[in-house]
Design a protein around this motif. Structure first.
Motif, PDB file in Angstrom:
ATOM      1  N   GLN A 111      49.797  22.994  47.871  1.00  0.00           N
ATOM      2  CA  GLN A 111      50.936  23.834  47.496  1.00  0.00           C
ATOM      3  C   GLN A 111      50.648  24.478  46.157  1.00  0.00           C
ATOM      4  N   LEU A 112      50.659  25.808  46.126  1.00  0.00           N
ATOM      5  CA  LEU A 112      50.320  26.558  44.929  1.00  0.00           C
ATOM      6  C   LEU A 112      51.422  26.448  43.880  1.00  0.00           C
ATOM      7  N   ASP A 113      51.020  26.250  42.624  1.00  0.00           N
ATOM      8  CA  ASP A 113      51.991  26.230  41.527  1.00  0.00           C
ATOM      9  C   ASP A 113      52.559  27.630  41.306  1.00  0.00           C
ATOM     10  N   THR A 114      53.833  27.698  40.933  1.00  0.00           N
ATOM     11  CA  THR A 114      54.494  28.965  40.608  1.00  0.00           C
ATOM     12  C   THR A 114      55.057  28.882  39.192  1.00  0.00           C
ATOM     13  N   GLU A 115      55.669  29.963  38.739  1.00  0.00           N
ATOM     14  CA  GLU A 115      56.261  29.982  37.403  1.00  0.00           C
ATOM     15  C   GLU A 115      57.430  29.014  37.292  1.00  0.00           C
ATOM     16  N   ARG A 116      57.930  28.553  38.416  1.00  0.00           N
ATOM     17  CA  ARG A 116      59.001  27.551  38.394  1.00  0.00           C
ATOM     18  C   ARG A 116      58.451  26.138  38.227  1.00  0.00           C
ATOM     19  N   ASP A 117      57.135  25.980  38.472  1.00  0.00           N
ATOM     20  CA  ASP A 117      56.511  24.665  38.372  1.00  0.00           C
ATOM     21  C   ASP A 117      55.774  24.453  37.053  1.00  0.00           C
ATOM     22  N   VAL A 118      55.093  25.496  36.578  1.00  0.00           N
ATOM     23  CA  VAL A 118      54.280  25.389  35.366  1.00  0.00           C
ATOM     24  C   VAL A 118      54.489  26.625  34.505  1.00  0.00           C
ATOM     25  N   ILE A 119      54.101  26.518  33.231  1.00  0.00           N
ATOM     26  CA  ILE A 119      54.246  27.646  32.311  1.00  0.00           C
ATOM     27  C   ILE A 119      53.282  28.772  32.656  1.00  0.00           C
ATOM     28  N   ALA A 120      52.033  28.399  32.993  1.00  0.00           N
ATOM     29  CA  ALA A 120      51.007  29.404  33.297  1.00  0.00           C
ATOM     30  C   ALA A 120      50.488  29.193  34.718  1.00  0.00           C
ATOM     31  N   PRO A 121      51.135  29.778  35.720  1.00  0.00           N
ATOM     32  CA  PRO A 121      50.677  29.617  37.100  1.00  0.00           C
ATOM     33  C   PRO A 121      49.361  30.359  37.333  1.00  0.00           C
ATOM     34  N   PRO A 122      48.623  29.994  38.376  1.00  0.00           N
ATOM     35  CA  PRO A 122      47.352  30.667  38.661  1.00  0.00           C
ATOM     36  C   PRO A 122      47.544  32.127  39.031  1.00  0.00           C
ATOM     37  N   ALA A 123      46.539  32.932  38.682  1.00  0.00           N
ATOM     38  CA  ALA A 123      46.566  34.349  39.034  1.00  0.00           C
ATOM     39  C   ALA A 123      46.045  34.533  40.454  1.00  0.00           C
ATOM     40  N   VAL A 124      46.274  35.701  41.016  1.00  0.00           N
ATOM     41  CA  VAL A 124      45.873  35.982  42.400  1.00  0.00           C
ATOM     42  C   VAL A 124      44.382  35.786  42.599  1.00  0.00           C
ATOM     43  N   ASN A 125      43.570  36.167  41.625  1.00  0.00           N
ATOM     44  CA  ASN A 125      42.116  36.052  41.761  1.00  0.00           C
ATOM     45  C   ASN A 125      41.606  34.619  41.699  1.00  0.00           C
ATOM     46  N   ASP A 126      42.476  33.671  41.348  1.00  0.00           N
ATOM     47  CA  ASP A 126      42.044  32.282  41.202  1.00  0.00           C
ATOM     48  C   ASP A 126      42.011  31.524  42.522  1.00  0.00           C
ATOM     49  N   TYR A 127      42.685  32.010  43.549  1.00  0.00           N
ATOM     50  CA  TYR A 127      42.792  31.219  44.778  1.00  0.00           C
ATOM     51  C   TYR A 127      42.529  32.071  46.030  1.00  0.00           C
TER      52      TYR A 127
END
Length: 210
Positions: free
Chosen positions: A28-44
């Motif tokens: 499950q991908l982290d979002t801005e609701r889960d972490v301060i700095a979520p992953p960018a599109v190019n990361d996954y």
């Protein structure tokens, strides 16, 4: 100070939520609701190498082979509001919209002091739920494709074709292409990788024609 077992980590992508088999995990991908700095599109993206580990233990190396968007509001037959909804009254519905990543496990990293190398194949252990998942950078991928004698290796070819899902051929071809254009393998090894890549390209072309 970063330990050798943490040096291979890139940005955190998310956590393990389930598995479909011993080598097929759902993240499950982290979002801005889960972490301060979520992953960018190019990361996954498709074909991204990832590592599944905690501060206590490295579990496995995997490759993203598919993604799914989970939206419980899709085709919802319930009553609809005529005006724009107030987000204060729908936090749960917004939070349930998630991105899920399918990852095939292809081996793990081994540590001998500061020396890091890869072990290719099916990991022995079951990865626990909620295990963090991180993107791997170029240097870490190079470590994974070296054996204990610091020689290049690519031993998960057949496993990737069998466990890479619907797009297994395309996934394997992409990995081969990226490895073939890297500085990791010598001329003869690069030519061997290119031959494998051409064979897969030919099979994919015949599949389309058929």
């Amino acid at each position: 100070m970063v330990s050798p077992k943490q040096s291979h980590r890139g940005c955190k992508l998310g956590t393990v939520v389930k598995s479909n088999s011993h080598c097929d995990y759902v993240i499950q991908l982290d979002t801005e609701r889960d972490v301060i700095a979520p992953p960018a599109v190019n990361d996954y993206g498709f074909g991204q190498f990832v590592t599944l580990d905690t501060d206590q233990q490295h579990w496995a190396v995997g490759i993203i082979y598919n993604s799914q968007l989970f939206n419980p509001a899709f085709l919802n037959s319930g009553p609809q509001l005529t005006s724009a909804p107030d987000p204060l009254f729908t936090p749960d519905l917004i939070q349930e919209t998630k991105t899920l990543l399918n990852v095939v496990l292809v081996g793990n990293l081994e540590y001998q002091g500061s020396h890091i190398y890869g072990h290719h194949g099916i990991p022995r252990h079951v990865v626990p739920v909620n295990t963090p998942v991180y993107a791997m950078d170029t240097q870490s991928r190079h470590h994974f494709h070296l054996d204990s004698e610091h020689r290049p290796q690519f031993k998960y070819y057949g496993h990737l074709l069998n466990g890479g899902g619907t797009f297994a051929n395309q996934l394997t071809q992409q990995v081969l292409t990226e490895l073939g254009t890297s500085d990791l393998f010598n001329d003869n090894e690069q030519r061997a990788l290119q031959v494998l890549c051409k064979e897969l390209t030919w099979k994919n072309t015949l599949g389309v024609m058929g």
